[in-house]
Design a protein around this motif. Structure first.
Motif, PDB file in Angstrom:
ATOM      1  N   GLN A 106      -8.694   5.631   0.483  1.00 33.29           N
ATOM      2  CA  GLN A 106      -8.202   4.694  -0.534  1.00 33.29           C
ATOM      3  C   GLN A 106      -9.129   3.489  -0.680  1.00 33.29           C
ATOM      4  OE1 GLN A 106      -4.880   1.826   0.068  1.00 33.29           O
ATOM      5  NE2 GLN A 106      -3.811   3.072  -1.432  1.00 33.29           N
ATOM      6  N   LYS A 107      -9.428   2.847   0.455  1.00 36.24           N
ATOM      7  CA  LYS A 107     -10.205   1.608   0.393  1.00 36.24           C
ATOM      8  C   LYS A 107     -11.639   1.871  -0.063  1.00 36.24           C
ATOM      9  CE  LYS A 107      -6.718  -0.639   1.603  1.00 36.24           C
ATOM     10  NZ  LYS A 107      -5.855  -0.707   0.400  1.00 36.24           N
ATOM     11  N   GLU A 110     -11.935   2.346  -3.779  1.00 34.84           N
ATOM     12  CA  GLU A 110     -11.945   1.050  -4.473  1.00 34.84           C
ATOM     13  C   GLU A 110     -13.331   0.398  -4.381  1.00 34.84           C
ATOM     14  OE1 GLU A 110      -8.655  -1.657  -3.323  1.00 34.84           O
ATOM     15  OE2 GLU A 110      -7.801   0.077  -2.325  1.00 34.84           O
ATOM     16  N   ILE A 111     -13.919   0.506  -3.204  1.00 34.01           N
ATOM     17  CA  ILE A 111     -15.192  -0.185  -2.948  1.00 34.01           C
ATOM     18  C   ILE A 111     -16.351   0.484  -3.688  1.00 34.01           C
ATOM     19  CG2 ILE A 111     -16.866  -0.666  -1.093  1.00 34.01           C
ATOM     20  CD1 ILE A 111     -14.382  -1.165   0.740  1.00 34.01           C
ATOM     21  N   GLY A 112     -16.253   1.797  -3.912  1.00 33.91           N
ATOM     22  CA  GLY A 112     -17.275   2.440  -4.733  1.00 33.91           C
ATOM     23  C   GLY A 112     -17.977   3.658  -4.139  1.00 33.91           C
ATOM     24  N   ALA A 144      -6.474   5.664  -6.421  1.00 34.31           N
ATOM     25  CA  ALA A 144      -7.325   4.493  -6.128  1.00 34.31           C
ATOM     26  C   ALA A 144      -8.386   4.338  -7.210  1.00 34.31           C
ATOM     27  CB  ALA A 144      -7.963   4.630  -4.744  1.00 34.31           C
ATOM     28  N   GLN A 147      -6.667   2.805 -10.307  1.00 32.19           N
ATOM     29  CA  GLN A 147      -6.312   1.398 -10.141  1.00 32.19           C
ATOM     30  C   GLN A 147      -7.502   0.464 -10.093  1.00 32.19           C
ATOM     31  OE1 GLN A 147      -3.594   0.229  -7.203  1.00 32.19           O
ATOM     32  NE2 GLN A 147      -1.922   1.484  -7.990  1.00 32.19           N
ATOM     33  N   SER A 148      -8.600   0.964  -9.533  1.00 30.57           N
ATOM     34  CA  SER A 148      -9.704   0.052  -9.258  1.00 30.57           C
ATOM     35  C   SER A 148     -10.714  -0.011 -10.397  1.00 30.57           C
ATOM     36  CB  SER A 148     -10.403   0.476  -7.967  1.00 30.57           C
ATOM     37  OG  SER A 148     -10.909   1.787  -8.098  1.00 30.57           O
ATOM     38  N   GLY A 149     -10.476   0.798 -11.441  1.00 30.21           N
ATOM     39  CA  GLY A 149     -11.376   0.751 -12.578  1.00 30.21           C
ATOM     40  C   GLY A 149     -12.622   1.608 -12.408  1.00 30.21           C
ATOM     41  N   ALA A 243     -18.518  -1.551   2.189  1.00 32.28           N
ATOM     42  CA  ALA A 243     -18.573  -2.832   1.477  1.00 32.28           C
ATOM     43  C   ALA A 243     -19.962  -3.449   1.572  1.00 32.28           C
ATOM     44  CB  ALA A 243     -17.523  -3.788   2.047  1.00 32.28           C
TER      45      ALA A 243
END
Lengths: 249, 249
Positions: A106-107, A110-112, A144, A147-149, A243
């Motif tokens: 998930q994370k 979001e981070i890419g 994810a 939501q994160s675009g 990240a």
């Protein structure tokens, strides 16, 4: 995100992944799961505009025209996705137990991260996810990405041996292998990677990678690096490394 | 960590927070909770050596001499903690729902945050944690500090208004205020902060900070910054921002 689903014609702030097969000309048909979400869960109305991305880098604003079991809409505007990173990072993750693997996927979506591959490692406690758990992982990544675009839904691949992973990664670009040892080199700066770079990141399971595994990574051409003096849990290491590598990209 | 609790005299790989009040000369007495952990959960033996940190920057290797309700040990070696960051970062976190706040506190403790302060924000959905939940948060932070090799246990403070938080942060050093808007400045590089710097990081609740809140932060002297083009959940933003700010420190 501040949804304003009440105001007709304005973008609702809701975003869905819709594979290109659902798009014909400027008409889109939403599959039942998404239609249910649109009508029942979010209670959107005819005339509301939602965002849709096709997973291949294309985004659409879609005005809802029909609700029900299969909602229909019309594309108002299309444009290439602006939010994908300009480097392509694969995370090779030592198999982790249930919730931890879900958290990483998930994370890091979001981070890419662009692609997830599980790696069997000598200290892995967790086994291969069952088919139903694997389905759940795909769902988490898709949500994810919505939501994160993200412009694409990252790939999630079944596991392979560390040797296989290292070999396939080495032919594609720089390989960073995280290993907990204070004397090691730090992670290179994110700005060292030019747009278009393909990069692989290896993160160990709960107990970290073993010494022989680090040696084999080095022999396969990987750069063995450390995240610093504090000991991060495996799932934290995956998130932090992602990240740091993707910062600014 | 690879415990080798079988081999007498070797460090077991286990690490405990033991406030200085439990140390007298080179003798230490473990409180009941830790003694239970040592004897019953980890099944350590007399002669095993554990690591102990006093939360004030001092570390000890302690040989177990007596087990039972209150275990006793002798300090073999003491040294200053090597793993604390050389900058002091406070995370001001918009109130988050249960599990998300726990995740932020656990991960950001591993990463190196020194102090957590909750902030009431206009879009906060979650209320103040109950007393029992607050106790649980303290426990999570203590355990994360033990596991990650921190020299101190980060402070967790009760919430205050955003205005109060901004005012107290501004007198101590640079203030970074995370806000989702593409045109904003990126987070400064971690290397911009010299050893000894005190830094504050403001991260919004689930819905992010509002426009008026960002304006008030700017008026209070904060630098309003963005983490990039992808939309991170509140808890992911806290973890990512902490990792970026503390990189290399």
């Amino acid at each position: 995100m501040a949804p304003d689903s009440g105001s007709k014609g304005l973008v609702s702030g809701h975003r869905f992944f819709l594979p290109a097969v659902h798009v014909a000309g400027n008409r889109v048909s939403f599959p039942p799961h998404t239609s249910h979400q649109i009508s029942r869960v979010l209670r959107l109305k005819i005339g509301d505009v939602v965002e849709v991305f096709d997973g291949a880098g294309q985004e659409h604003c879609v005005r809802l025209e029909e609700l029900g079991r299969e909602a229909l809409g019309a594309i108002v505007r299309s444009f290439p996705s602006q939010s994908e990173p300009d480097i392509f990072v694969t995370l090779y993750q030592g198999l982790l137990k249930g919730k931890k693997l879900e958290l990483v996927l998930q994370k890091c979506t979001e981070i890419g991260i662009l692609r997830f591959v599980s790696v069997q490692s000598e200290r892995s406690i967790a086994g291969e996810p069952s088919e139903s758990r694997f389905e759940r992982l795909l769902e988490i990544v898709r949500e994810a990405a919505e939501q994160s675009g993200r412009g694409v839904v990252p790939l999630v691949e079944g596991s392979r041996s560390l040797a296989q992973g290292l070999a396939e990664a080495a032919v594609r670009g720089p390989v960073l292998f995280l290993w907990e040892e204070e004397s090691l080199a730090p992670l290179p700066a994110a700005s060292d990677y030019q747009a278009g770079s393909e990069l692989s990141l290896f993160v160990g399971p709960e107990g970290g990678f073993g010494e022989a595994e680090a040696a084999s990574a080095r022999a396969a051409g990987a750069e063995v690096v450390s995240l610093g003096r504090r000991i991060l849990r495996a799932e934290t290491a995956a998130i932090v490394a992602s990240a740091l590598v993707l910062q600014g990209h």
